[in-house]
Design a protein around this motif. Structure first.
Motif, PDB file in Angstrom:
ATOM      1  N   LYS A   5      54.018 -46.184  43.380  1.00  0.00           N
ATOM      2  CA  LYS A   5      54.938 -45.386  44.173  1.00  0.00           C
ATOM      3  C   LYS A   5      54.204 -44.152  44.649  1.00  0.00           C
ATOM      4  CE  LYS A   5      59.445 -43.215  44.086  1.00  0.00           C
ATOM      5  NZ  LYS A   5      60.623 -42.910  43.284  1.00  0.00           N
ATOM      6  N   LEU A   6      54.105 -43.986  45.945  1.00  0.00           N
ATOM      7  CA  LEU A   6      53.453 -42.817  46.511  1.00  0.00           C
ATOM      8  C   LEU A   6      54.438 -41.661  46.500  1.00  0.00           C
ATOM      9  CD1 LEU A   6      51.027 -41.580  47.978  1.00  0.00           C
ATOM     10  CD2 LEU A   6      52.040 -42.350  50.118  1.00  0.00           C
ATOM     11  N   GLN A   7      54.075 -40.623  45.802  1.00  0.00           N
ATOM     12  CA  GLN A   7      54.918 -39.437  45.744  1.00  0.00           C
ATOM     13  C   GLN A   7      54.116 -38.257  46.254  1.00  0.00           C
ATOM     14  OE1 GLN A   7      56.029 -39.355  41.621  1.00  0.00           O
ATOM     15  NE2 GLN A   7      57.792 -40.646  41.990  1.00  0.00           N
ATOM     16  N   VAL A   8      54.641 -37.587  47.239  1.00  0.00           N
ATOM     17  CA  VAL A   8      53.940 -36.486  47.886  1.00  0.00           C
ATOM     18  C   VAL A   8      54.732 -35.205  47.705  1.00  0.00           C
ATOM     19  CG1 VAL A   8      53.161 -35.614  50.112  1.00  0.00           C
ATOM     20  CG2 VAL A   8      52.938 -38.041  49.592  1.00  0.00           C
ATOM     21  N   ASN A  33      39.471 -22.173  41.984  1.00  0.00           N
ATOM     22  CA  ASN A  33      38.114 -22.328  42.514  1.00  0.00           C
ATOM     23  C   ASN A  33      37.946 -23.608  43.325  1.00  0.00           C
ATOM     24  OD1 ASN A  33      37.273 -19.919  41.315  1.00  0.00           O
ATOM     25  ND2 ASN A  33      36.925 -20.954  39.378  1.00  0.00           N
ATOM     26  N   THR A  34      39.021 -24.341  43.508  1.00  0.00           N
ATOM     27  CA  THR A  34      38.963 -25.581  44.256  1.00  0.00           C
ATOM     28  C   THR A  34      39.555 -25.362  45.635  1.00  0.00           C
ATOM     29  OG1 THR A  34      39.206 -26.814  42.215  1.00  0.00           O
ATOM     30  CG2 THR A  34      39.622 -28.011  44.234  1.00  0.00           C
ATOM     31  N   SER A  35      38.723 -25.331  46.664  1.00  0.00           N
ATOM     32  CA  SER A  35      39.220 -25.091  48.017  1.00  0.00           C
ATOM     33  C   SER A  35      39.657 -26.387  48.698  1.00  0.00           C
ATOM     34  CB  SER A  35      38.162 -24.401  48.862  1.00  0.00           C
ATOM     35  OG  SER A  35      37.020 -25.219  48.963  1.00  0.00           O
ATOM     36  N   ALA A  36      39.148 -27.512  48.239  1.00  0.00           N
ATOM     37  CA  ALA A  36      39.523 -28.792  48.837  1.00  0.00           C
ATOM     38  C   ALA A  36      39.861 -29.773  47.720  1.00  0.00           C
ATOM     39  CB  ALA A  36      38.392 -29.339  49.696  1.00  0.00           C
ATOM     40  N   TRP A  37      41.136 -30.057  47.557  1.00  0.00           N
ATOM     41  CA  TRP A  37      41.562 -31.041  46.581  1.00  0.00           C
ATOM     42  C   TRP A  37      41.573 -32.398  47.262  1.00  0.00           C
ATOM     43  CZ3 TRP A  37      46.437 -28.799  43.736  1.00  0.00           C
ATOM     44  CH2 TRP A  37      46.082 -27.643  43.063  1.00  0.00           C
ATOM     45  N   PRO A  38      41.132 -33.449  46.607  1.00  0.00           N
ATOM     46  CA  PRO A  38      41.192 -34.784  47.218  1.00  0.00           C
ATOM     47  C   PRO A  38      42.632 -35.152  47.561  1.00  0.00           C
ATOM     48  CG  PRO A  38      39.813 -34.820  45.263  1.00  0.00           C
ATOM     49  CD  PRO A  38      40.498 -33.481  45.285  1.00  0.00           C
ATOM     50  N   CYS A  39      42.788 -35.838  48.665  1.00  0.00           N
ATOM     51  CA  CYS A  39      44.107 -36.255  49.125  1.00  0.00           C
ATOM     52  C   CYS A  39      44.047 -37.703  49.597  1.00  0.00           C
ATOM     53  CB  CYS A  39      44.571 -35.359  50.270  1.00  0.00           C
ATOM     54  SG  CYS A  39      43.484 -35.408  51.714  1.00  0.00           S
ATOM     55  N   ALA A  89      47.221 -35.281  55.743  1.00  0.00           N
ATOM     56  CA  ALA A  89      46.715 -35.249  54.374  1.00  0.00           C
ATOM     57  C   ALA A  89      47.919 -35.129  53.453  1.00  0.00           C
ATOM     58  CB  ALA A  89      45.790 -34.060  54.184  1.00  0.00           C
ATOM     59  N   LEU A  90      47.920 -35.934  52.382  1.00  0.00           N
ATOM     60  CA  LEU A  90      49.036 -35.973  51.450  1.00  0.00           C
ATOM     61  C   LEU A  90      48.550 -35.718  50.039  1.00  0.00           C
ATOM     62  CD1 LEU A  90      50.592 -39.258  52.849  1.00  0.00           C
ATOM     63  CD2 LEU A  90      51.202 -36.928  53.502  1.00  0.00           C
TER      64      LEU A  90
END
Length: 91
Positions: A5-8, A33-39, A89-90
């Motif tokens: 189940k994709l939950q955004v 410190n994380t400027s880009a979280w994987p999506c 981006a989700l």
């Protein structure tokens, strides 16, 4: 096969770039410190999609159909070689 189940909780339009990762628009206090979280991505307009995965792989998905969810952890959508449009981006 297990049902997924994709939950955004956060979504943002993607700006394609050959040099800049997708910035996380939500609250970064959990990992400041994380400027880009994987999506994961949603592709609204058909085309090719070149991405940088969270694992550091540069891959091109050829012929992605409109209305497709891409279940790959992504940190960047390249402008070069990407013809798909209306990308979200989700997280």
């Amino acid at each position: 096969m297990a049902n997924l189940k994709l939950q955004v909780s956060v979504a943002a339009a993607v700006t394609k770039s050959d040099t800049v990762n997708i910035p996380y628009p939500g609250d970064n206090t959990a990992s400041p410190n994380t400027s880009a979280w994987p999506c994961v991505l949603y592709v609204g307009g058909a085309g090719d999609l070149r991405v940088l995965t969270a694992g550091g792989n540069d891959v091109t998905l050829v012929g992605v159909a409109a209305g497709t969810f891409i279940p790959i952890q992504v940190v960047r959508v390249y402008s070069t070689s990407t013809t798909a449009t209306s990308i979200l981006a989700l997280w």
